[in-house]
Each structure stands twice: as C-alpha cells, then as structure tokens.
Design a protein around this motif. Structure first.
Motif, PDB file in Angstrom:
ATOM      1  N   UNK A 192     -11.756  -1.478   5.955  1.00 54.20           N
ATOM      2  CA  UNK A 192     -11.749  -2.268   7.189  1.00 54.20           C
ATOM      3  C   UNK A 192     -10.843  -3.473   6.990  1.00 54.20           C
ATOM      4  N   UNK A 249     -15.995  -6.022  12.183  1.00 57.93           N
ATOM      5  CA  UNK A 249     -14.904  -5.057  12.106  1.00 57.93           C
ATOM      6  C   UNK A 249     -15.404  -3.653  11.790  1.00 57.93           C
ATOM      7  N   UNK A 250     -14.778  -2.687  12.426  1.00 59.72           N
ATOM      8  CA  UNK A 250     -15.131  -1.291  12.217  1.00 59.72           C
ATOM      9  C   UNK A 250     -14.699  -0.842  10.833  1.00 59.72           C
ATOM     10  N   UNK A 251     -15.556  -0.103  10.191  1.00 55.09           N
ATOM     11  CA  UNK A 251     -15.203   0.516   8.922  1.00 55.09           C
ATOM     12  C   UNK A 251     -14.830   1.974   9.170  1.00 55.09           C
TER      13      UNK A 251
END
Lengths: 115, 112
Positions: free
Chosen positions: A94, A102-104
C-alpha cells in the motif's frame, strides 16, 4: 501486468528445512506486508515494512525473518520449518500516507505445506 | 479490544436472492472499514471500503454503510449470482496505522 506477485505459488517441504518466499510489487508503493492465512481461513498480519524499515512485527516466532532489499521487494525466510507453519502466506502493499485509510493490494498467495 | 466479528458461514443462497453478511467491529477512534473477497484458489481483492461514519462503499452491486452508532459495516447485495460464490472478509484499520485486522471470513455459496 501483475501488481503484487509472489513466488513460488506452491511450496511443499519437509520439517526442519529452511525456505524463502519472495514478493514483488510494481505499484510504486512504499509499504509492504506479510499475512498468514491458516487452514480455517483466518488471516493475521505478521510483518510490515515501510521504505525498507520494519514497522509492524506481530508475535511471530523468530524462525520467520522478513527481508526488504528495496521498496519493491519483501521476502520472507523461514528457518526450521514446523508442521504448524503450513498455511497460505499473502504479501500485500500500500501507499502509506499516515492516515490509516489506504487500500492494501494482495498477491495471489503462497501455499506452504510442511510434511 | 480491537476486533472484527462476522457472521459464521456458510451462507447458502439461490441465484437472485438478497444477501446480507453481518460485520461488527470494536476499535478505538474511527477506523476505516473494508470488505475483501477471496475467490476459490485466489488471493484477496478489495471489494469496497468506507473511511468515515455514514460513508457507503459500493462495487459490483455490493454495498456496505459505515454505521458508527451500531459499529457495523454489513455487506449487502440485492441479487446474487453464482459467480459471487467466495469467502468475504470484513476488516478494519485504525487511523494512523496501516495494520488490517480481519474478521474470520464468511463463505457464500450461490446455487443456480
């Protein structure tokens, strides 16, 4: 192009051996992770690196040693493999903006079987 | 403590049925919430997310609303398809940290 890739996809080995799993991301992210998924599908974080620096180290046996040669790679080395290490290991990455939103992005997983 | 609780599966539905998978969380502050999906033999894919109270995440017909008052993030879809058969994971991430904490996963089986 694969965003987060792992090798090998499958790994079958004997107890007591030492093995490594490699992870690479081409997303330009600065943070990478290792997660373990057990036979009941439960997922738990093991390690996290930000800019090659260890920032999360959950209660993991010291037989597990992550290594980050650069921002795009995070490898996992396992010494003296035990039966209980059999699991699926997922790498993720990420972009860390310090906000915890935040998107992983996950790799396809490495299926480790210790005999 | 900080945890995520999902309904136990498997959830078995016929095609075109309505889907709800419950998820509740405990956390300090206001975490970001995520739903990930794992199709058979594959890795995890982000399905949707919400980063603040009352936000609604949506993708591929799935929706989930961040409910602070009930600390819930239930996943819904109006009409499921066979191709939706997978394991669905609810997860949270606390503000300022990059650690995802997952629920135990809920397996969905959709039959024709």
């Amino acid at each position: 192009d694969t965003a987060v890739s792992q090798t090998p996809k499958y790994l079958v080995t004997q107890m007591g051996n030492d093995k490594s799993i490699k992870c690479e991301q081409n997303l330009g992210h600065d943070t990478m992770y290792w997660y373990k998924q057990d036979s009941k599908k439960f997922l738990k974080i093991m390690f996290s690196y930000n800019n090659k620096e260890l920032i999360i180290n959950e209660t993991v046996p010291n037989r597990f040693s992550p290594k980050s040669p650069d921002k795009a790679h995070l490898n996992l080395h396992i010494n003296s493999l035990e039966l209980g290490d059999s699991a699926v290991y997922f790498c993720a990455s990420s972009q860390d903006r310090g906000q915890g939103k935040e998107t992983q992005y996950f790799g396809p997983g490495t299926r480790l079987l210790v005999l | 403590g900080n945890s995520v609780t999902q309904m136990e599966g498997p959830v078995t539905l016929s095609e075109e049925a309505f889907l709800t998978i419950n998820c509740t969380y405990t956390a300090t502050g206001y975490p970001s919430l995520f739903w990930y999906v794992q199709y058979p033999g594959e890795g995890l894919q982000l399905l949707l997310k919400a980063t603040k109270a009352d936000d609604k995440g949506s993708n591929k017909g799935f929706e989930a609303t961040y409910r602070k008052e009930t600390t819930s993030f239930h996943l819904e879809k109006g009409s499921v398809q066979v191709s939706d058969s997978a394991v669905y994971f609810c997860a949270r991430m606390n503000t300022g940290f990059q650690k995802l904490v997952f629920g135990t996963g809920t397996r969905l089986l959709v039959s024709p």
